[in-house]
Enzyme design. Structure first.
Site, PDB file in Angstrom:
ATOM      1  N   HIS A  15      36.348  43.789  37.594  1.00 34.07           N
ATOM      2  CA  HIS A  15      36.154  44.329  38.931  1.00 34.07           C
ATOM      3  C   HIS A  15      35.745  43.217  39.876  1.00 34.07           C
ATOM      4  CE1 HIS A  15      36.615  48.470  37.724  1.00 34.07           C
ATOM      5  NE2 HIS A  15      35.914  48.177  36.638  1.00 34.07           N
ATOM      6  N   ALA A  16      35.802  43.472  41.149  1.00 28.28           N
ATOM      7  CA  ALA A  16      35.429  42.601  42.255  1.00 28.28           C
ATOM      8  C   ALA A  16      35.350  41.097  41.946  1.00 28.28           C
ATOM      9  CB  ALA A  16      34.158  43.095  42.896  1.00 28.28           C
TER      10      ALA A  16
END
Length: 93
Positions: A15-16
């Site tokens: 993620h991110a």
């Protein structure tokens, strides 16, 4: 086409921040076509490894495995580096 498997080390999954770090590194190999898919997914469903949104949409978590594929000159070296990035917990840095 060269293929490598990597285990996601980031505690938050892909993620991110980990996805951005990986996508930026994959984009450095602009002469290669690099794809990523969750282990077990069909080859035709592999996604562009340079797209942060594609990476995040894989939904892979800490400890899951992914398959990287690349084609072109330098593909072996690129995949070695990219596997290393995925197998590093960037959340701990």
């Amino acid at each position: 086409m060269i293929e490598r498997t990597a285990t996601i080390a980031a505690t938050v999954g892909l993620h991110a921040r980990p996805a951005a770090i990986f996508a930026e590194a994959a984009a450095e190999y602009d002469d290669l076509e690099i794809t990523i898919a969750a282990t077990g997914e069909p080859v035709e469903e592999a996604m562009d490894a340079t797209s942060v949104l594609s990476l995040m949409s894989l939904g892979v978590a800490h400890g899951d495995t992914v398959v990287l594929r690349a084609q072109g000159k330098g593909a072996e070296d690129a995949l070695v580096r990219l596997v290393q990035i995925l197998e590093t917990n960037h959340d701990a840095e």
